[in-house]
Enzyme design. Sequence first.
Site, short mmCIF file in Angstrom:
data_model
loop_
_atom_site.label_atom_id
_atom_site.label_comp_id
_atom_site.label_asym_id
_atom_site.label_seq_id
_atom_site.Cartn_x
_atom_site.Cartn_y
_atom_site.Cartn_z
CB SER A 125 -9.74 -8.01 5.66
OG SER A 125 -8.24 -8.54 5.99
CE1 TYR A 149 -5.97 -3.07 3.95
CE2 TYR A 149 -5.76 -4.88 5.50
CZ TYR A 149 -6.23 -4.34 4.31
OH TYR A 149 -6.99 -5.06 3.60
CE LYS A 153 -9.59 -3.37 3.55
NZ LYS A 153 -10.25 -2.92 2.21
P1 NAD Z 1 -3.83 -4.19 -4.94
O1 NAD Z 1 -3.24 -3.23 -4.20
O2 NAD Z 1 -3.37 -5.12 -5.99
O3 NAD Z 1 -5.25 -3.57 -5.58
C1 NAD Z 1 -5.80 -2.44 -5.35
C2 NAD Z 1 -5.80 -1.57 -6.26
O4 NAD Z 1 -6.58 -0.43 -6.20
C3 NAD Z 1 -4.52 -1.06 -7.15
O5 NAD Z 1 -4.52 -1.54 -8.56
C4 NAD Z 1 -4.42 0.33 -6.66
O6 NAD Z 1 -3.61 1.22 -7.61
C5 NAD Z 1 -5.94 0.71 -6.63
N1 NAD Z 1 -6.30 2.16 -5.97
C6 NAD Z 1 -5.71 2.02 -4.53
N2 NAD Z 1 -6.32 3.44 -4.27
C7 NAD Z 1 -6.95 3.93 -5.57
C8 NAD Z 1 -7.63 5.08 -5.30
N3 NAD Z 1 -7.71 5.96 -4.61
N4 NAD Z 1 -8.23 5.25 -6.60
C9 NAD Z 1 -8.24 4.43 -7.74
N5 NAD Z 1 -7.24 3.18 -7.54
C10 NAD Z 1 -6.92 2.97 -6.49
O7 NAD Z 1 -4.55 -5.03 -3.83
P2 NAD Z 1 -5.59 -6.36 -3.69
O8 NAD Z 1 -4.82 -7.46 -3.18
O9 NAD Z 1 -6.02 -6.71 -5.13
O10 NAD Z 1 -6.89 -5.86 -2.68
C11 NAD Z 1 -7.96 -5.41 -3.24
C12 NAD Z 1 -8.72 -5.14 -1.87
O11 NAD Z 1 -9.02 -6.37 -1.17
C13 NAD Z 1 -8.25 -3.99 -1.11
O12 NAD Z 1 -9.37 -3.23 -0.63
C14 NAD Z 1 -7.56 -4.97 0.05
O13 NAD Z 1 -7.55 -4.18 1.22
C15 NAD Z 1 -8.58 -6.09 0.24
N6 NAD Z 1 -7.99 -7.27 0.72
C16 NAD Z 1 -6.85 -7.49 0.20
C17 NAD Z 1 -6.29 -8.90 0.75
C18 NAD Z 1 -4.97 -9.41 0.17
O14 NAD Z 1 -4.32 -10.02 1.05
N7 NAD Z 1 -4.71 -9.15 -0.84
C19 NAD Z 1 -6.72 -9.52 1.80
C20 NAD Z 1 -8.19 -9.05 2.36
C21 NAD Z 1 -8.67 -7.78 1.77
C1 WQD Z 2 1.06 -15.45 6.20
C2 WQD Z 2 2.04 -16.24 7.28
C3 WQD Z 2 3.50 -14.93 8.52
C4 WQD Z 2 5.96 -13.60 5.23
C5 WQD Z 2 -2.04 -10.32 5.65
C6 WQD Z 2 -2.98 -9.18 6.49
C7 WQD Z 2 -4.43 -9.38 6.17
C8 WQD Z 2 -4.66 -9.71 4.86
C9 WQD Z 2 -3.83 -10.90 4.17
C10 WQD Z 2 -5.33 -7.74 3.79
C11 WQD Z 2 2.16 -15.67 8.78
C12 WQD Z 2 4.33 -15.86 7.92
C13 WQD Z 2 4.87 -14.15 6.01
C14 WQD Z 2 7.30 -13.81 5.37
C15 WQD Z 2 6.51 -15.64 7.06
N1 WQD Z 2 -4.51 -8.45 3.95
N2 WQD Z 2 5.22 -15.02 6.73
N3 WQD Z 2 7.61 -14.91 6.42
O1 WQD Z 2 -0.12 -11.55 7.90
O2 WQD Z 2 -1.78 -13.61 7.64
O3 WQD Z 2 -2.50 -11.52 6.43
O4 WQD Z 2 -2.34 -10.56 4.36
O5 WQD Z 2 -6.52 -7.51 4.22
O6 WQD Z 2 -4.91 -8.13 6.69
O7 WQD Z 2 -2.43 -9.00 7.47
O8 WQD Z 2 -0.58 -12.83 5.69
O9 WQD Z 2 1.05 -13.67 3.97
O10 WQD Z 2 1.70 -11.89 5.55
O11 WQD Z 2 1.52 -13.99 6.47
O12 WQD Z 2 6.97 -16.37 7.81
O13 WQD Z 2 8.07 -13.34 4.82
O14 WQD Z 2 3.28 -16.22 6.68
O15 WQD Z 2 4.08 -14.60 9.92
O16 WQD Z 2 2.33 -16.67 9.63
P1 WQD Z 2 -1.37 -12.39 7.00
P2 WQD Z 2 0.95 -12.95 5.29
#
Ligand code: NAD
Ligand code: WQD
Length: 336
Positions: A125, A149, A153
């Site tokens: 991330s 979190y 990562k």
């Molecule tokens: P999500 O929660 O929709 O998907 C994750 C899935 O993993 C879920 O379906 C959950 O049920 C499953 N899961 C969790 N723990 C598990 C376990 N122990 N065994 C089996 N299944 C398990 O999240 P996402 O947005 O699809 O994110 C996927 C990956 O990408 C995650 O590792 C997350 O940290 C990373 N990521 C997400 C974002 C984002 O903003 N969505 C940003 C950066 C990184």
């Molecule tokens: C985006 C912008 C908020 C909600 C997060 C995690 C990051 C990654 C992606 C997993 C910011 C603003 C948000 C609201 C708002 N996830 N905001 N009102 O914080 O950039 O990233 O998700 O790895 O690790 O930190 O994403 O969508 O939460 O926020 O004003 O109700 O929207 O302040 O400027 P962020 P976000």
Amino acid sequence: MSKILLTGATGYIGSHTWLALLAAGYEVVGVDDFSNSSPAVLPRLAQLAGAMPVFECADVGDPEALEAVFAKHQFDAVVHFAAFKAVGESGEKPLDYYRNNIGGLLTVCATMAAHGCRRIVFSSSATVYGTPEKLPLREDAPVSAVNPYGQTKLIGETILRDVGAADPRWQTAALRYFNPVGAHESGQIGEDPRGIPNNLMPYVAQVAVGRRDVLKVFGNDYDTPDGTGVRDYIHVLDLAEGHVAAVRFLLSHPESITVNLGTGQGYSVLDVVRAYEAASGKPVPYEFAPRRAGDVAACWADPSLAAEKLGWRATRGLATMCEDSWRWQSLNPQGF
Ligand code: NAD
Ligand code: WQD
């Protein structure tokens, strides 16, 4: 035909990547424990893919359950999405986050090693960049974590680096996602957060569809053009294609990589609100609220390394991200 294990397969990014891998001709076995997703994803995927997906319900932190999956299939690579992802919750339940995110990765890697599978794509991330010193963010920028979190990562990336150093036969791809948004163009799968959405676009979508009254904009006094936070939003379909490119890379190069998956373009909270109103034709009322603890002012990627190494670039813009999010949200106002 290469066979890929997808963990976290029924989640938001996993489900879109599943379709992209199938479309690229890979065999895919999905694993999830439904801790943050719904089994209702599976019939939707079947309908979109034209065949029932191969799926096992298992916790990837459970060595016996994972061993049973590996005993049935010979995998060429693993794409490891399974993890908990809520930044705020990670501060309240750090042990759960370390157990699931680190414990899960360790079990996945140990089971892979036992079966001679040594290619892994890991969901990292942009959070690993902490507070950016310089924009756009290149992969060699300093890294830090300000919440559990983010630590999971950083530690995950470190584990993969150490595994690769100990045994160069391992090939790892750490993909640092910026802000994934949008949904499949069919409107049949998309992001379905449980409870109050933590992230901006799902919250905006729920306001537009009438599930919530007003968006709180966290801070309007940042050092950005309109004072609201700026992020690099990336369409989940572009992200999914980035994973296909990473799998293809690992299957054809004896290398490991760490790359950003972003567009290189930053948009403010108010840019997103306006684009969503245009895409949905619905008003998105908002009010300014205090800054959210831990937020940075601005964050966007330099995506050139992914272009060079993976031959991948994001192609979908903010209007498409909002249109596709809205199609999903309006066809499924209560989610799956
Ligand atoms: P999500 O929660 O929709 O998907 C994750 C899935 O993993 C879920 O379906 C959950 O049920 C499953 N899961 C969790 N723990 C598990 C376990 N122990 N065994 C089996 N299944 C398990 O999240 P996402 O947005 O699809 O994110 C996927 C990956 O990408 C995650 O590792 C997350 O940290 C990373 N990521 C997400 C974002 C984002 O903003 N969505 C940003 C950066 C990184
Ligand atoms: C985006 C912008 C908020 C909600 C997060 C995690 C990051 C990654 C992606 C997993 C910011 C603003 C948000 C609201 C708002 N996830 N905001 N009102 O914080 O950039 O990233 O998700 O790895 O690790 O930190 O994403 O969508 O939460 O926020 O004003 O109700 O929207 O302040 O400027 P962020 P976000």
